[in-house]
Design a protein around this motif. Structure first.
Motif, mmCIF file in Angstrom:
data_model
loop_
_atom_site.group_PDB
_atom_site.id
_atom_site.type_symbol
_atom_site.label_atom_id
_atom_site.label_comp_id
_atom_site.label_asym_id
_atom_site.label_seq_id
_atom_site.Cartn_x
_atom_site.Cartn_y
_atom_site.Cartn_z
ATOM 1 N N LEU A 190 76.816 38.420 104.685
ATOM 2 C CA LEU A 190 76.411 38.694 106.068
ATOM 3 C C LEU A 190 74.901 38.571 106.246
ATOM 4 O O LEU A 190 74.420 38.052 107.251
ATOM 5 C CB LEU A 190 76.880 40.082 106.497
ATOM 6 N N MET A 191 74.151 39.034 105.268
ATOM 7 C CA MET A 191 72.692 38.953 105.373
ATOM 8 C C MET A 191 72.202 37.512 105.262
ATOM 9 O O MET A 191 71.304 37.103 106.001
ATOM 10 C CB MET A 191 72.043 39.843 104.333
ATOM 11 N N LEU A 192 72.799 36.735 104.349
ATOM 12 C CA LEU A 192 72.416 35.328 104.255
ATOM 13 C C LEU A 192 72.802 34.583 105.531
ATOM 14 O O LEU A 192 72.034 33.753 106.034
ATOM 15 C CB LEU A 192 73.071 34.674 103.044
ATOM 16 N N GLY A 193 73.986 34.897 106.065
ATOM 17 C CA GLY A 193 74.400 34.288 107.332
ATOM 18 C C GLY A 193 73.470 34.656 108.471
ATOM 19 O O GLY A 193 73.125 33.815 109.307
ATOM 20 N N SER A 194 73.044 35.921 108.498
ATOM 21 C CA SER A 194 72.099 36.363 109.531
ATOM 22 C C SER A 194 70.785 35.615 109.422
ATOM 23 O O SER A 194 70.204 35.200 110.433
ATOM 24 C CB SER A 194 71.834 37.868 109.410
ATOM 25 N N MET A 195 70.314 35.424 108.188
ATOM 26 C CA MET A 195 69.059 34.716 107.995
ATOM 27 C C MET A 195 69.183 33.265 108.473
ATOM 28 O O MET A 195 68.294 32.751 109.157
ATOM 29 C CB MET A 195 68.632 34.758 106.526
ATOM 30 N N VAL A 196 70.303 32.628 108.144
ATOM 31 C CA VAL A 196 70.507 31.245 108.589
ATOM 32 C C VAL A 196 70.536 31.186 110.119
ATOM 33 O O VAL A 196 69.912 30.315 110.728
ATOM 34 C CB VAL A 196 71.808 30.667 107.975
ATOM 35 N N LEU A 197 71.247 32.125 110.747
ATOM 36 C CA LEU A 197 71.327 32.128 112.212
ATOM 37 C C LEU A 197 69.982 32.402 112.870
ATOM 38 O O LEU A 197 69.633 31.783 113.873
ATOM 39 C CB LEU A 197 72.359 33.153 112.681
ATOM 40 N N LEU A 198 69.216 33.332 112.297
ATOM 41 C CA LEU A 198 67.911 33.658 112.867
ATOM 42 C C LEU A 198 66.911 32.512 112.720
ATOM 43 O O LEU A 198 65.993 32.367 113.525
ATOM 44 C CB LEU A 198 67.350 34.931 112.233
ATOM 45 N N LEU A 199 67.075 31.710 111.669
ATOM 46 C CA LEU A 199 66.133 30.619 111.417
ATOM 47 C C LEU A 199 66.586 29.269 111.958
ATOM 48 O O LEU A 199 65.777 28.338 112.043
ATOM 49 C CB LEU A 199 65.866 30.493 109.919
ATOM 50 N N ALA A 200 67.854 29.136 112.342
ATOM 51 C CA ALA A 200 68.410 27.822 112.694
ATOM 52 C C ALA A 200 67.620 27.125 113.795
ATOM 53 O O ALA A 200 67.211 25.965 113.645
ATOM 54 C CB ALA A 200 69.871 27.967 113.091
#
Length: 192
Positions: free
Chosen positions: A99-109
């Motif tokens: 979830l944290m890696l997914g959040s980071m990807v979404l925040l940076l996309a």
């Protein structure tokens, strides 16, 4: 808007346009810091719950646990063969990490897209490391599941696949970072 961090959070869904290095890197740094802080807090909570289970087991079964305590040190050694011995639940740990890696990807996309546009590159280049990240996490979970199930022989084929995948992932990630770090195109380009 002068503050690149606020600008980054306000433009979470804007994939068009361009971001300079000065607009991208402060925002990316804050996102990394927030995600790693959240990861550290979640690890701390998970470890605290595990230590509480171990302490409760040691108190209930003093014959199956050895407790060493001195100033600045506390350790519990548990007989792993005991049927009631606490077993760490890695499921929550890995779900939280995903979830944290997914959040980071979404925040940076969106920010990565705009930064690549500044270099006159399509945003698809930002996806370069993502498949290898997903493959690595999936294969790692399979290996951990096999280990926790007590398979006698480790699966060296899967381990080799994970190792090679992680090498390719690191090359893809470093390539993306280099693309993001390079100077943007001068003047107008096809993205603005």
């Amino acid at each position: 808007m002068a503050n690149p961090i606020i600008r980054g959070f306000r433009n979470l869904t804007r994939f068009s346009g361009r971001d300079t290095r000065g607009q991208f890197w402060p925002y990316a740094g804050v996102v990394f810091a927030l995600v790693f802080l959240a990861f550290g807090v979640s690890i701390g909570l998970w470890m605290n719950a595990l230590f509480a289970d171990m302490s409760a087991f040691a108190a209930a079964h003093p014959d199956a646990a050895t407790v060493h305590s001195s100033p600045g040190q506390y350790s519990i050694q548990i007989d792993g063969g005991h049927p009631e011995a606490p077993v760490p639940d890695f499921t929550l740990f890995f779900v939280g990490m995903g979830l944290m890696l997914g959040s980071m990807v979404l925040l940076l996309a969106a920010a990565v897209s705009r930064r690549l546009h500044d270099r006159n590159l399509r945003a698809y280049w930002g996806l370069l490391p993502v498949p290898f990240l997903v493959i690595g996490m999936t294969v790692f979970l399979v290996l951990m599941d096999q280990t926790m199930q007590g398979h006698a022989e480790p699966n060296f084929g899967l381990f080799a696949l994970l190792f090679l995948n992680n090498l390719v992932y690191m090359v893809a990630l470093v390539s993306l970072i280099v693309m993001l770090a390079m100077r943007g195109a001068q003047g107008e380009n096809r993205f603005g």
